[in-house]
Write an enzyme that holds these catalytic residues in place. Structure first.
Site, PDB file in Angstrom:
ATOM      1  N   ASP A   1       0.856  -1.191   0.000  1.00 28.38           N
ATOM      2  CA  ASP A   1       0.000   0.000   0.000  1.00 28.38           C
ATOM      3  C   ASP A   1       0.889   1.237   0.000  1.00 28.38           C
ATOM      4  O   ASP A   1       1.879   1.291   0.729  1.00 28.38           O
ATOM      5  CB  ASP A   1      -0.875  -0.045   1.259  1.00 28.38           C
ATOM      6  CG  ASP A   1      -1.750   1.188   1.388  1.00 28.38           C
ATOM      7  OD1 ASP A   1      -2.017   1.842   0.353  1.00 28.38           O
ATOM      8  OD2 ASP A   1      -2.184   1.484   2.525  1.00 28.38           O
TER       9      ASP A   1
ATOM     10  N   ASN B   1      -0.578   4.590   0.018  1.00 29.39           N
ATOM     11  CA  ASN B   1      -1.251   5.825   0.459  1.00 29.39           C
ATOM     12  C   ASN B   1      -2.049   5.653   1.749  1.00 29.39           C
ATOM     13  O   ASN B   1      -2.896   6.488   2.081  1.00 29.39           O
ATOM     14  CB  ASN B   1      -2.166   6.351  -0.653  1.00 29.39           C
ATOM     15  CG  ASN B   1      -3.257   5.344  -1.009  1.00 29.39           C
ATOM     16  OD1 ASN B   1      -3.237   4.211  -0.508  1.00 29.39           O
ATOM     17  ND2 ASN B   1      -4.199   5.737  -1.842  1.00 29.39           N
TER      18      ASN B   1
ATOM     19  N   ASP C   1      -4.412   3.667   2.700  1.00 26.89           N
ATOM     20  CA  ASP C   1      -5.826   3.259   2.778  1.00 26.89           C
ATOM     21  C   ASP C   1      -5.966   1.764   3.084  1.00 26.89           C
ATOM     22  O   ASP C   1      -7.070   1.230   3.105  1.00 26.89           O
ATOM     23  CB  ASP C   1      -6.592   3.634   1.502  1.00 26.89           C
ATOM     24  CG  ASP C   1      -6.087   2.870   0.286  1.00 26.89           C
ATOM     25  OD1 ASP C   1      -5.114   2.089   0.419  1.00 26.89           O
ATOM     26  OD2 ASP C   1      -6.667   3.047  -0.807  1.00 26.89           O
TER      27      ASP C   1
ATOM     28  N   ASP D   1      -1.490  -1.206  -3.931  1.00 32.37           N
ATOM     29  CA  ASP D   1      -1.781  -0.441  -5.142  1.00 32.37           C
ATOM     30  C   ASP D   1      -0.583  -0.435  -6.089  1.00 32.37           C
ATOM     31  O   ASP D   1       0.492  -0.955  -5.755  1.00 32.37           O
ATOM     32  CB  ASP D   1      -2.204   0.991  -4.773  1.00 32.37           C
ATOM     33  CG  ASP D   1      -1.271   1.605  -3.744  1.00 32.37           C
ATOM     34  OD1 ASP D   1      -0.043   1.534  -3.949  1.00 32.37           O
ATOM     35  OD2 ASP D   1      -1.766   2.131  -2.714  1.00 32.37           O
TER      36      ASP D   1
ATOM     37  N   ASP E   1      -3.620 -10.332 -16.119  1.00 34.10           N
ATOM     38  CA  ASP E   1      -4.570 -11.410 -15.911  1.00 34.10           C
ATOM     39  C   ASP E   1      -5.736 -11.158 -16.870  1.00 34.10           C
ATOM     40  O   ASP E   1      -6.304 -10.071 -16.890  1.00 34.10           O
ATOM     41  CB  ASP E   1      -5.059 -11.389 -14.457  1.00 34.10           C
ATOM     42  CG  ASP E   1      -5.362 -12.775 -13.932  1.00 34.10           C
ATOM     43  OD1 ASP E   1      -6.039 -13.539 -14.656  1.00 34.10           O
ATOM     44  OD2 ASP E   1      -4.935 -13.099 -12.807  1.00 34.10           O
TER      45      ASP E   1
ATOM     46  N   ASP F   1      -7.375 -16.622 -17.308  1.00 34.70           N
ATOM     47  CA  ASP F   1      -8.196 -17.189 -16.241  1.00 34.70           C
ATOM     48  C   ASP F   1      -9.150 -18.266 -16.778  1.00 34.70           C
ATOM     49  O   ASP F   1      -9.798 -18.059 -17.808  1.00 34.70           O
ATOM     50  CB  ASP F   1      -8.999 -16.036 -15.617  1.00 34.70           C
ATOM     51  CG  ASP F   1      -9.678 -16.411 -14.317  1.00 34.70           C
ATOM     52  OD1 ASP F   1      -8.970 -16.733 -13.352  1.00 34.70           O
ATOM     53  OD2 ASP F   1     -10.924 -16.375 -14.269  1.00 34.70           O
TER      54      ASP F   1
ATOM     55  N   GLU G   1      -4.801 -20.802 -17.298  1.00 36.68           N
ATOM     56  CA  GLU G   1      -5.214 -21.521 -16.097  1.00 36.68           C
ATOM     57  C   GLU G   1      -6.279 -22.503 -16.553  1.00 36.68           C
ATOM     58  O   GLU G   1      -7.333 -22.095 -17.029  1.00 36.68           O
ATOM     59  CB  GLU G   1      -5.781 -20.579 -15.037  1.00 36.68           C
ATOM     60  CG  GLU G   1      -6.103 -21.336 -13.746  1.00 36.68           C
ATOM     61  CD  GLU G   1      -7.266 -20.753 -12.946  1.00 36.68           C
ATOM     62  OE1 GLU G   1      -7.308 -20.967 -11.733  1.00 36.68           O
ATOM     63  OE2 GLU G   1      -8.145 -20.100 -13.546  1.00 36.68           O
TER      64      GLU G   1
ATOM     65  N   HIS H   1      -2.791 -17.307  -5.521  1.00 42.54           N
ATOM     66  CA  HIS H   1      -3.782 -16.600  -4.695  1.00 42.54           C
ATOM     67  C   HIS H   1      -5.025 -17.441  -4.404  1.00 42.54           C
ATOM     68  O   HIS H   1      -5.924 -16.978  -3.721  1.00 42.54           O
ATOM     69  CB  HIS H   1      -4.191 -15.314  -5.408  1.00 42.54           C
ATOM     70  CG  HIS H   1      -4.913 -15.605  -6.701  1.00 42.54           C
ATOM     71  ND1 HIS H   1      -4.298 -16.255  -7.768  1.00 42.54           N
ATOM     72  CD2 HIS H   1      -6.186 -15.387  -7.085  1.00 42.54           C
ATOM     73  CE1 HIS H   1      -5.179 -16.395  -8.738  1.00 42.54           C
ATOM     74  NE2 HIS H   1      -6.326 -15.879  -8.362  1.00 42.54           N
ATOM     75  N   ASP H   2      -5.083 -18.650  -4.959  1.00 39.20           N
ATOM     76  CA  ASP H   2      -6.243 -19.525  -4.723  1.00 39.20           C
ATOM     77  C   ASP H   2      -5.912 -20.690  -3.794  1.00 39.20           C
ATOM     78  O   ASP H   2      -6.800 -21.475  -3.453  1.00 39.20           O
ATOM     79  CB  ASP H   2      -6.734 -20.136  -6.044  1.00 39.20           C
ATOM     80  CG  ASP H   2      -7.405 -19.125  -6.952  1.00 39.20           C
ATOM     81  OD1 ASP H   2      -7.915 -18.116  -6.444  1.00 39.20           O
ATOM     82  OD2 ASP H   2      -7.413 -19.364  -8.173  1.00 39.20           O
TER      83      ASP H   2
HETATM   84  O1  ISL Z   1      -9.868 -22.016  -5.982  1.00 41.66           O
HETATM   85  C1  ISL Z   1      -9.847 -22.838  -6.867  1.00 41.66           C
HETATM   86  C2  ISL Z   1      -8.728 -23.787  -6.973  1.00 41.66           C
HETATM   87  O2  ISL Z   1      -8.677 -24.676  -5.927  1.00 41.66           O
HETATM   88  C3  ISL Z   1     -10.860 -22.902  -7.925  1.00 41.66           C
HETATM   89  O3  ISL Z   1     -12.104 -23.198  -7.520  1.00 41.66           O
HETATM   90  C4  ISL Z   1     -10.783 -21.597  -8.661  1.00 41.66           C
HETATM   91  O4  ISL Z   1     -11.913 -20.874  -8.511  1.00 41.66           O
HETATM   92  C5  ISL Z   1     -10.521 -21.896 -10.091  1.00 41.66           C
HETATM   93  O5  ISL Z   1      -9.220 -22.389 -10.121  1.00 41.66           O
HETATM   94  C6  ISL Z   1     -10.610 -20.668 -10.980  1.00 41.66           C
HETATM   95  O6  ISL Z   1      -9.790 -19.635 -10.532  1.00 41.66           O
HETATM   96  C7  ISL Z   1      -9.721 -18.450 -11.232  1.00 41.66           C
HETATM   97  O7  ISL Z   1     -10.991 -17.937 -11.608  1.00 41.66           O
HETATM   98  C8  ISL Z   1     -11.857 -17.540 -10.556  1.00 41.66           C
HETATM   99  C9  ISL Z   1     -11.163 -16.653  -9.529  1.00 41.66           C
HETATM  100  O8  ISL Z   1     -11.972 -16.538  -8.383  1.00 41.66           O
HETATM  101  C10 ISL Z   1      -9.814 -17.204  -9.123  1.00 41.66           C
HETATM  102  O9  ISL Z   1      -9.183 -16.343  -8.221  1.00 41.66           O
HETATM  103  C11 ISL Z   1      -9.029 -17.405 -10.378  1.00 41.66           C
HETATM  104  O10 ISL Z   1      -7.701 -17.799 -10.148  1.00 41.66           O
HETATM  105  C12 ISL Z   1     -12.984 -16.791 -11.191  1.00 41.66           C
HETATM  106  O11 ISL Z   1     -12.506 -15.782 -11.996  1.00 41.66           O
HETATM  107 CA    CA Z   2      -3.552   2.014  -1.331  1.00 38.97          CA
END
Ligand code: ISL
Ligand code: CA
Length: 531
Positions: A19, A21, A23, A27, A96, A197, A249, A316-317
Site C-alpha cells: 500500500d 497511500n 488506505d 496499489d 490477468d 483465467d 489456467e 492466490h487460490d
Molecule cells: O480455488 C480454486 C482452486 O482450488 C478454484 O475453484 C478456482 O476458482 C478456479 O481455479 C478458478 O480460478 C480463477 O478464476 C476464478 C477466480 O476466483 C480465481 O481467483 C481465479 O484464479 C474466477 O474468476
Molecule cells: Ca492504497
C-alpha cells in the site's frame, strides 16, 4: 524467442502487496516502489492479478471495465509507469485476462438486460422451467446455483462463479471480437502477455442438464472442448501480432488435454491442478494427510508428459505451501526444500508473493475475519447441511483462499511495512518472525536461498533447458536428474522429519543443511543439488 523458457515469473496479488497511500489496500505505486525486490530475486516477468475496474465481489476477477484501472489501485498513468519502470529492470508485465465472465456491473451486462439492445446475446440468458425450476441442473465453482434471475429481463443468466460474475456467450462472435480488441489495447501499452483465467471452460457446447456429480454437475458441457481451441486460435492471432505470451489456467485438465492446449497456435503453457490434489479427497474442501509419494508421482507424470510445464506450489487460490507440503516445525528447511523443487524442475517457475520469505497460512479464528467470496459461499452451503460450527471452521480455515491473501510481510513493525493504515485483510501476527527485513541480512534465510537458487538457475542452462529424468519417488524422498549435453545434475529432496538414504551421488552444488560432501544420507527436510 521463447524468453519465458528462461525466466522465473513472480505473481503479484495487488491488493496485498504494498500500500502506498495508507488506505490499507495495496496499489500500483506500491508495486513500483518494490520493483527492486523483484529485480533482486531475478525474475523476468510479473503476473499481475487483475487491476482492472471491478466492484471486487471476487477481488478483480469480476471486471466491470477492461480498459480502466481500479481507482483503489491507481490510474492508467500509474499502470503505464509500472510497465516502463519494470521494463527498465528487464521485468515484463503479464496481465490477468479474465474473459470467461464479466461483472454484472459491466456496461455489456447492463445493456444485455434489454432484449432489444445490441448486447442482448453477450451472455447466456435462459427462461426457467415451470414452478421456479432453473434452466438446467448445473452447479457452480463457488458452491452456489449457477443461475440468477434478472427481474428486468425476466430471464436467468448463467454464472459459473459468483452471482455477479456472468458468463460470456462465445457463441456470439461479437464477444470474441471485443476480447481481441481488449488484448490489442493492452499489448499496445507494452504488456508482454496474459495469464488466461479458467481459459478451458470458455466454450459451452450446450446448456443441457448434465450427469449428476458431487461437484460441477454440467461440466462435461464446457471442460476443454473443441470450441475452446477455436477461441484460443483466434486469440493467438492477436498475440502473434505482438509476439506475446500466454499461460492458461486450465481447471481439471489431463496431461493429454493440456498437451492439446499447448501449441504454437494456442497457449505457451498451462497451469494444471493435479499436484494440488495430493492432500484432499474428491474436493479441495475435504483435506486429508498430504501424500508425498502421490505428489512425486504426479509431478513426474506431468514432467514426462508435457514438453513444458508452468510450475507452481502457491498462488492466490491455494493455501501456503510450507504448512501444506512441508513442515511448520522445520519451517526454514522445508521452505528451502520447496524452493529447490520449484526452481529445479523443468518448466517456468512461478513464485507467488510471500513464498520467497516463507509466509504461512492466516492466523484468523473466525469467519468474520475472512473476505473471500468462495469461503463465504461454501460456509453457507455447509450451514445448509447442518455441519456444526467447529467443523465448518476447520474445513474453511484449512482451505480458504484468504490463507494466501494476507498482506505481504515486509517488516516486523505495525502494518508489516505493508500499510500505515488499517489493512483490508488481517496481517498475520507471525510477521514479527517472518518478514523480509529480518531475512535480508541473513545469508541463511529462505529469502537468501530463493535469490541464490534463482541465480543458479539463470547461470546454468541445465536447470532451465535440461531434460528431466526421474530417479526416485518414495514415501519421503523425491530425486531426479536434469541433463543437458555433458551436464548431469541431480536433485534429492527429503520430505520428512526423518533422515533418509538415497543411492545417487555427486559433488554438492547446494545443500540447505550446509553439507559440503554427500554420502547418500539426507537429513530431515534436506534438499541437495549434486553434480
Ligand atoms: O480455488 C480454486 C482452486 O482450488 C478454484 O475453484 C478456482 O476458482 C478456479 O481455479 C478458478 O480460478 C480463477 O478464476 C476464478 C477466480 O476466483 C480465481 O481467483 C481465479 O484464479 C474466477 O474468476
Ligand atoms: Ca492504497
Amino acid at each position: 524467442m521463447e524468453w519465458w523458457k528462461d525466466a522465473i515469473i513472480y505473481q503479484i496479488y495487488p491488493r496485498s502487496f504494498q500500500d502506498s497511500n495508507g488506505d490499507g489496500i495495496g496499489d500500483i505505486p506500491g508495486i513500483i516502489s518494490r520493483l527492486d525486490h523483484l529485480q533482486e530475486l531475478g525474475v523476468g516477468a510479473v503476473w499481475l492479478s487483475p487491476v482492472y475496474k471491478s466492484p471486487n465481489a471476487d477481488n478483480g476477477y469480476d471486471i466491470s471495465d477492461y480498459r480502466e484501472i481500479n481507482p483503489e489501485y491507481g490510474t492508467m498513468e500509474d499502470m503505464e509507469r509500472l510497465i516502463a519502470e519494470a521494463g527498465k529492470r528487464n521485468i515484463r508485465i503479464i496481465m490477468d485476462l479474465v474473459i470467461n465472465h464479466t461483472s454484472t456491473d459491466h456496461y455489456w451486462f447492463r445493456q444485455s438486460r434489454d432484449k432489444t439492445s445490441g448486447y442482448a446475446d453477450y451472455y447466456y440468458w435462459r427462461h426457467g422451467g415451470p414452478d421456479g425450476a432453473l434452466p438446467n441442473n448445473w452447479t457452480g465453482f463457488f458452491g452456489e446455483d449457477c443461475w440468477e434471475f434478472d427481474p428486468e429481463r425476466c430471464e436467468y443468466y448463467l454464472h459459473l462463479f459468483a452471482r455477479t460474475q456472468a458468463d460470456l456467450n462465445y457463441h456470439n462472435p461479437a464477444v470474441l471480437e471485443e476480447v481481441r480488441d481488449i488484448l490489442r489495447f493492452w499489448l499496445r501499452k507494452g504488456v508482454a502477455g496474459f495469464r488466461c483465467d479458467v481459459i478451458n471452460i470458455l466454450w459451452k457446447d450446450s446448456l443441457e442438464s448434465g450427469r449428476k456429480r458431487l461437484a460441477l454437475t454440467g461440466s462435461e458441457h464446457y471442460l476443454s472442448l473443441e470450441g475452446t481451441h477455436r477461441i484460443l486460435r483466434q486469440l493467438r492471432e492477436v498475440l502473434d501480432e505482438y509476439g506475446a505470451f500466454a499461460v492458461g489456467e486450465t481447471v481439471f485438465v489431463s496431461p493429454e488435454q493440456a498437451r492439446a492446449l499447448c501449441r504454437e497456435d494456442e497457449l505457451d503453457m498451462v497451469f494444471s491442478f493435479e499436484h494440488m490434489e495430493c492432500d484432499q479427497y474428491f474436493l479441495k474442501w475435504f483435506k486429508r494427510k498430504f501424500r508425498p509419494e502421490a505428489f512425486f508421482n504426479c509431478l513426474t507424470k506431468w514432467q514426462k508428459e508435457l514438453a513444458w510445464n508452468a510450475l507452481y506450489l502457491e498462488n492466490h487460490d491455494q493455501p501456503r505451501s510450507i504448512p501444506r507440503f512441508g513442515s511448520e516445525a522445520h519451517w526454514k528447511e522445508s521452505g528451502k526444500l520447496l524452493a529447490t523443487l520449484l526452481l529445479t524442475l523443468r518448466g517456468t517457475p512461478f513464485i507467488y508473493q510471500g513464498q520467497e520469505i516463507g509466509m504461512m497460512n492466516f492466523d484468523f479464528d473466525r469467519m468474520r475475519q475472512l473476505n473471500d467470496v468462495e469461503s463465504k459461499n461454501v460456509e453457507k452451503v455447509l450451514r445448509r447441511f447442518h455441519i456444526p460450527r467447529k467443523l465448518r471452521w476447520k474445513i474453511i480455515s484449512r482451505t480458504s483462499r484468504d490463507n494466501a491473501r494476507t498482506p505481504f510481510q515486509w517488516s516486523g513493525g505495525e502494518g508489516a511495512g505493508f500499510t500505515d493504515g488499517r489493512p483490508w485483510l488481517g496481517i498475520n501476527r507471525n510477521c514479527q518472525e517472518i518478514n523480509l527485513a529480518s531475512q535480508e541480512e541473513d545469508p541463511d534465510s529462505i529469502w537468501s536461498w530463493y535469490k541464490d537458487l534463482s541465480r543458479l538457475r539463470r547461470e546454468n542452462g541445465v536447470l532451465r533447458r535440461g531434460s528431466f529424468v526421474p530417479l526416485e519417488a518414495g514415501e519421503q524422498v523425491f530425486a531426479y536428474r536434469r541433463e543437458l549435453g555433458e551436464e548431469k545434475w541431480t536433485v534429492a529432496l527429503n520430505f520428512s522429519d526423518k533422515p533418509a538414504r538415497v543411492s545417487c551421488r555427486g559433488g554438492v552444488v547446494r545443500s540447505n543443511l550446509g553439507r559440503e560432501t554427500f554420502d547418500g544420507n539426507l537429513g530431515p527436510w534436506e534438499a541437495v543439488i549434486l553434480r
